[in-house]
Design an enzyme around this catalytic site. Structure first.
Site, mmCIF file in Angstrom:
data_model
loop_
_atom_site.group_PDB
_atom_site.id
_atom_site.type_symbol
_atom_site.label_atom_id
_atom_site.label_comp_id
_atom_site.label_asym_id
_atom_site.label_seq_id
_atom_site.Cartn_x
_atom_site.Cartn_y
_atom_site.Cartn_z
ATOM 1 N N SER A 1 -9.669 -63.229 -31.024
ATOM 2 C CA SER A 1 -9.562 -64.381 -30.122
ATOM 3 C C SER A 1 -9.957 -65.692 -30.794
ATOM 4 C CB SER A 1 -10.426 -64.157 -28.881
ATOM 5 O OG SER A 1 -11.780 -63.920 -29.237
ATOM 6 N N GLY B 1 -9.418 -59.875 -28.371
ATOM 7 C CA GLY B 1 -10.018 -58.569 -28.148
ATOM 8 C C GLY B 1 -9.814 -57.586 -29.277
ATOM 9 N N ASN C 1 -15.347 -58.359 -32.591
ATOM 10 C CA ASN C 1 -15.306 -57.383 -31.503
ATOM 11 C C ASN C 1 -15.896 -56.035 -31.913
ATOM 12 O OD1 ASN C 1 -13.990 -58.848 -29.251
ATOM 13 N ND2 ASN C 1 -12.325 -59.063 -30.724
ATOM 14 N N ASP D 1 -18.126 -69.726 -21.778
ATOM 15 C CA ASP D 1 -18.588 -68.358 -22.021
ATOM 16 C C ASP D 1 -19.664 -68.271 -23.089
ATOM 17 O OD1 ASP D 1 -17.164 -68.717 -24.380
ATOM 18 O OD2 ASP D 1 -15.608 -67.246 -23.911
ATOM 19 N N HIS E 1 -16.769 -68.587 -27.413
ATOM 20 C CA HIS E 1 -15.595 -69.146 -28.069
ATOM 21 C C HIS E 1 -15.736 -70.660 -28.227
ATOM 22 C CE1 HIS E 1 -14.093 -65.332 -26.353
ATOM 23 N NE2 HIS E 1 -13.407 -65.287 -27.480
#
Length: 241
Positions: A49, A86, A114, A202, A205
């Protein structure tokens, strides 16, 4: 550049002269077009991502900003967005084959975040990244391997094992190496409490301003990657570990 055969000779008839001038001009234009195409470089950014540009308008993501940054510095380069939100190192390995299409000259490999979030065994991550780099070596594609330091919450042994993956593989495969994708956010000397302004809600990011900083830090190493690509013989064989 060698002069085209017959170019500069004088002919008795204007029609013949015109035909030969047209032929020479066509040949010259074709040669220029071929040289231009040969200079253009295509780099695939294989990642998750962070590469894909999660949560951002397309033009504000990592790949478009990096391409603009490079083009502003005179590089004739296209960056392919091969980031999948992801994705793990295993996912990257599963799709590296169709990422390395014939036009790809170089690859930025930025995977592992991840794996960390899921607490995947560093040994598995290492083997997945090894497979990706082997595929690039087999295809004679230059690589910039970008790491991501592990947090300490899995313990010092896990952190040491994970953090060692990237420099070890970069040395084994003779790739370029950047220790952290997020270095542009953390190397400016700001206290950790101030880094939130470069992140999305979040807290993971980067926002558009954060991507600007990431590109500014990583861009010079991509320029080094371009330099490696330009110095490679067109049909040169690259040794495989």
């Amino acid at each position: 550049m060698r002069r085209a055969s017959g170019f500069g000779h004088r002919f008795a008839y204007g029609a013949v002269r015109g035909v030969n001038k047209a032929a020479c001009l066509t040949a010259a234009l074709l040669a220029l077009a071929t040289a231009s195409a040969a200079q253009e470089i295509t780099i695939a950014a294989l990642g998750d991502s962070l590469t894909q540009g999660y949560g951002l308008p397309q033009e504000q993501g990592f790949v478009p900003q990096l391409q603009d940054w490079l083009q502003e510095r005179g590089h004739d380069v296209t960056i392919i967005n091969a980031g999948v939100s992801g994705d793990t190192t295993a996912g990257g390995l599963s799709r590296v084959g169709w990422t390395l299409t014939p036009e790809v000259d170089g690859m930025i490999v930025a995977l592992g975040g991840n794996d960390l979030l899921r607490g995947i065994d560093p040994g598995n991550s290492r083997e997945n990244l090894r497979g990706i780099l082997q595929a690039a070596a087999d295809g004679q594609v230059e690589v910039l391997l970008v790491g991501l330091p592990a947090p300490g919450n899995y313990g010092p042994e896990y952190k040491a094992a994970f953090d060692g993956i990237y420099p070890d593989l970069a040395q084994t495969f003779d790739t370029l190496y950047a220790p952290s994708f997020l270095a542009g956010l953390t190397d400016g000397g700001e206290p950790p409490s101030d880094l939130g302004r470069y992140l999305q809600a979040d807290g993971i990011h980067p926002n558009a301003e954060g991507v600007v900083r990431i590109v500014a830090a990583l861009g010079p190493q991509v320029e080094t990657l371009i330099g490696r690509i330009e110095s490679e013989p067109e049909e040169g064989a690259k040794p495989s570990p």
